[in-house]
Scaffold this active site. Sequence first.
Site, short mmCIF file in Angstrom:
data_model
loop_
_atom_site.label_atom_id
_atom_site.label_comp_id
_atom_site.label_asym_id
_atom_site.label_seq_id
_atom_site.Cartn_x
_atom_site.Cartn_y
_atom_site.Cartn_z
N ASN A 158 0.86 -1.20 0.00
CA ASN A 158 0.00 0.00 0.00
C ASN A 158 0.88 1.23 0.00
OD1 ASN A 158 -2.42 -1.46 0.34
ND2 ASN A 158 -2.21 -1.45 2.57
N ALA A 201 4.30 -5.82 2.43
CA ALA A 201 5.52 -5.07 2.11
C ALA A 201 6.28 -4.70 3.39
CB ALA A 201 5.16 -3.81 1.33
N GLY A 246 3.37 -4.98 14.49
CA GLY A 246 3.17 -6.42 14.26
C GLY A 246 3.88 -6.89 13.00
N ASP A 247 3.95 -6.01 12.01
CA ASP A 247 4.65 -6.37 10.75
C ASP A 247 6.15 -6.52 11.00
OD1 ASP A 247 2.20 -6.16 9.49
OD2 ASP A 247 2.52 -4.05 8.93
N ARG A 300 9.33 5.15 16.59
CA ARG A 300 9.48 6.01 15.41
C ARG A 300 8.15 6.14 14.68
NH1 ARG A 300 14.32 2.30 13.00
NH2 ARG A 300 15.88 2.85 14.57
O1 RIB Z 1 0.14 -2.96 9.57
C1 RIB Z 1 0.28 -1.64 9.12
C2 RIB Z 1 -0.18 -1.52 7.70
O2 RIB Z 1 -1.56 -1.77 7.64
C3 RIB Z 1 0.03 -0.19 7.08
O3 RIB Z 1 1.28 -0.04 6.46
C4 RIB Z 1 -1.15 -0.06 6.12
O4 RIB Z 1 -0.77 -0.04 4.79
C5 RIB Z 1 -2.04 -1.25 6.43
O5 RIB Z 1 -1.90 -2.23 5.51
#
Ligand code: RIB
Length: 308
Positions: A17, A48, A259-260, A293
């Site tokens: 995104n 991503a 979480g990512d 951040r």
């Molecule tokens: O987990 C965060 C992400 O959730 C953001 O980067 C946004 O694009 C959504 O997909």
Amino acid sequence: MENNMKNDNIVVIGSTNTDMTIKSQHLPLPGETVLGGKFMMDPGGKGANQAVAAARLGGKVSFIGKVGDDMFGAQTLRQFKEEHINAEYLGVCQGVPSGVALINVDEKGENSISVAPGANFCLLSTDIDDASSKIDEAGIVLMQLEVPLDTIDYASQKAKDAGAYVILNPAPAPKEPLPDSLLSSLDLIIPNETEANIITGLPTDTDDQVKEAILAIVAKGVKSVIVTMGSRGAMAYQDGEFFSVPAFKVKALDTTGAGDTFCGALCVALAEGKSLREAIEFGCKASSIAVTRMGAMQAAPYRQELTS
Ligand code: RIB
């Protein structure tokens, strides 16, 4: 090597995104306009973000996904090149916009997010077939739910057949139950406590409740489970045993994408042969840096920041 990974190749199947973020005093209520804030526009998307977090921490990462034929898609591709992510199977969907997320962040670092998935929803089973040579080479396949559920279900079975360690981060929480075929293909699922509640229909407010929810997920055929709980750390289940890992205490500026970063970091540690507990500790450390951040992908730390 404390685990049985086939090799250290990490393949992320998921979304990209462009994140348009405003940081202001509080999240707008329905019908409210909040005036006064700071704007940022950066590449994002759960898939991503996880790919970039893994690459920055030293992972060998390939990405399978779809962007639109617009400037946002082109920017994502440039970003992947800069981050040394193999984007051979990042397809372009003609006539469809790339995914966009509108994000509000308040002064405590909490967020609310709306996503227009655009080209992410063009990722089909046929794209997974086209990328099957990449999946065959994978030691770990990591997926989320910002692309069609049918595609993820299909990909999980392909990945399992290829002998990869298959991980699902079920975010955003699905509106429909996760298919049994998907759950039984997974080596590991990583929901946060809200997603665990939605997936199981069980409360997840206390550690004991989280354990009950984990057992309900395991009963569906998933081998291992990690429930991430923000400042409460993570609760995990592996080989019939529960263990918890505490969170690092930090002052959060923006929790978007924490979480990512956790998922990307965890994959790197597993790919390096670490145990699940060590991988969770590595993920917690990485995400504790990210939340200090602004931004999601931009906040993901580099390897040297975790070793210093
Ligand atoms: O987990 C965060 C992400 O959730 C953001 O980067 C946004 O694009 C959504 O997909």
